[in-house]
Design a protein around this motif. Sequence first.
Motif, short mmCIF file in Angstrom:
data_model
loop_
_atom_site.label_atom_id
_atom_site.label_comp_id
_atom_site.label_asym_id
_atom_site.label_seq_id
_atom_site.Cartn_x
_atom_site.Cartn_y
_atom_site.Cartn_z
N LYS A 263 -4.76 41.35 -49.15
CA LYS A 263 -4.61 42.31 -50.25
C LYS A 263 -5.49 41.89 -51.43
N HIS A 264 -6.11 42.89 -52.07
CA HIS A 264 -6.92 42.68 -53.27
C HIS A 264 -8.09 41.73 -53.02
N GLU B 156 -4.48 42.30 -59.07
CA GLU B 156 -3.94 43.59 -58.65
C GLU B 156 -4.15 44.65 -59.74
N ASP C 53 -8.40 44.65 -46.60
CA ASP C 53 -7.25 45.30 -45.99
C ASP C 53 -7.64 46.66 -45.39
#
Length: 794
Positions: free
Chosen positions: A472-473, A626, A655
């Motif tokens: 993620k990110h 994020e 992702d």
Amino acid sequence: MFKNYLKTAFRNFSKNKVYSFINIAGLSMGLACAMLILLYTKDEVSYDRFLPGVNNIYRIVSKEVNPDGSIAMQSGNTGSFHGPAFASGVPEIVSFVRFQGDYVNIKKGTEVLGQEAHFVDSNFFSMMQFPLLHGDGKTALQQPDAVVLSETVARKFFGSADVVGKTLKLQRNGTFKPYTVTAVAKDCPQNSSIKFQMLTKMELRPDEISDRMNWFNFFLNTFVVLAPGADVKQVEKKMMRFYETDAKEMIKIVAEKYNFKAKSEYMLQPYTDIHLSKDYRADNGMVGASNPMYSYILSGIALFILLIACINFVNLTVARSLKRAKEIGVRKVVGSDRRQLIAQFLGESYIICFVAFVLGLGIAQLLLPFFNDLSNKALSLAYLFDLQLISGYAALFFVTGFLAGFYPALVLSGFNPVQTLYNRFRLAGKNYLQKSLVVLQFSLATLLIIATTVMYRQFHFLVSKDLGYNDKHVLTVPNISKNEIAVFRQELLKNPNVEQVAVRNNGFNGTLARVNGNKEIEFTMDWVDADYLPLYKIPVVQGRNFSRSFTSDTSSAVMVNEAFVKAAGWKEPVGQVVDFWYREKKYTVVGVVKDHHYAALSEVIKPQLLCNDENNFGLAVIRIKEGSAAAVLPYVEQVYKRLLPVQPYSYEFKDISNQRQYEAEAKWKKMLLFGAFLTIFISCIGLFGLSVLSAEKRLKEIGVRKVLGASVTTIVKALSKDFLQLVLVSLCIAIPVAWLLADKWLQNYPYRAALSWWLFAATGAGIVLLALLTVSYQAIRAALAKPVKSLRTE
């Protein structure tokens, strides 16, 4: 006579609007699906057949066979050596052309753009006769600085297709050089395994042509043309004899140096077989590789839907037969024979089919963009008017009309005129066929719904399973040169929204090495820096991570995953030696990383080895805060273009790229969901029609029951019971079959969602509830009606 039949048919349709709508709606949907699948299948089987002389074009393919007879490897790729070698040694090979996919940078003003390109031999257009808009194919690729563009690419760079003589600056060997456009080709057809956008001449060094070690070099496609009438099997035998003679010394050297025991075998693959081949797929510049199983599955779905629509037609027509009994009796009394009655009812069937066919064609046109998206196709409306497809649609029309109308025509034409005119006629038997057809309908619908549910759960499992690292990110940026890595990292970390920056190699590299003295292990080899594992939060379970404090890490240290340790049989992996004997290089294991899914979940976790050599770095991995993507992306692009002005900039979120690996599953999930929706909808409207007819036939019974004190609930139960029993029988048939098929399909995935009993129970309960709602509406309506109307006699 015909005019009378036509009038009777239209009068009958107008009097029975509900049943006509149900039949036409069901058939039109079924026919639309069948038309779209015909489009898809026709496109699949027509791949590459547009090329002149394609039946004499073959691709050289190979396989490695182990001493025990098992196949070690199959490949559609060859090297630069194979084409000229076989052409010189096998007389039946008239010509050859090599085809290699690549990617080049093009300078347009101050901007650098990336462009897909292919390198080919100068005789490409003589052998593969793709049509040209401008230029001469025979001479277009004679010069090393020549380039051929597709129509789309020509318009992209020049705004016109007539650009012969104009120049483009292509980056070759690190510098931009002018290339002259010598021809412009029509855009390759949709059904072509070769879809080139830019072609340049393949340049080979003299040693690449003369060095016989290149028998073992595979990186491109080689196509050959055989002489007319040549026996392919005999040509393959001659190829093998030539290979074994010409490469005899090289085979011996490779076997001794690399302990290579497998035997190479060369074959010829027909060019028209490439698209649907499972063993030798279209790759390395070729596109559109498909699996024939897709056509089978789609055809099955279309057949299910069409069959269910035909079943509705048969059931409703037979169920309505009592209402037309007097008409049939009168026709028989005045002289109509059975053959004429069969013709009449078949005619009515074909009229309904014709209306449904026209509507189906319209529905197919409306759904075509959606279908193209699902099937990764670019089918156009022009395909609908292909002569072969028109023939297929005509056959579909006549077969559907016959299947839907023959049995009802046979039943209705056999009525006894005396019984029908005195209202004494009842359908003989217990309507086993009608009940069987309802069971078949709901069995097929249940199968599709369960298939959709299983596929949905598997897709959700693939995209939500813990991969063993945090994707993620995370932003990845390719084409980072080793000279700019340190500065690129420093500049990015100045931005407060950038948390970490690491580097690794582009792509994956499979190789082998020895452990424990002489044990060989195949594994994936990747190059990463010391920040890579902490960025992805991949745990080190033994030993240590790479460190800039140890200068030897960049030259002699490696890390391995748990799968590597297991394959090597090590109890104490730290300190073990990995021997790349063929490069005369040894590495020491300094750490073990936890197994993580560095490849797609369609593959088991295989042994992996990590090195820390900056010469192989090329991909920047950036972890951002994020919610900061909108602020960070322009900053990363600005830094990249300032440091690497001659490289095209691109980025990807990790992702999202991981999810893209399962695009096929996502599209099939949608397609099956659409098919399941249609099957259950058509089945339910058919069930609704039967429930209406059942209630009409039992009006007097309902009236008597109400007069005797029966409640609405009791009457609804009586009217619904028979239909629900049929649905339950269909579930008993469909669920075990669905379980077996789902379990077999899931075996294709090493990591898969478990098959749970509740999934099948929930599907069954949902179908029962849907059927109950469908039939109970009409049952409640009949139960609430005033009994005086139903008990009144004529």
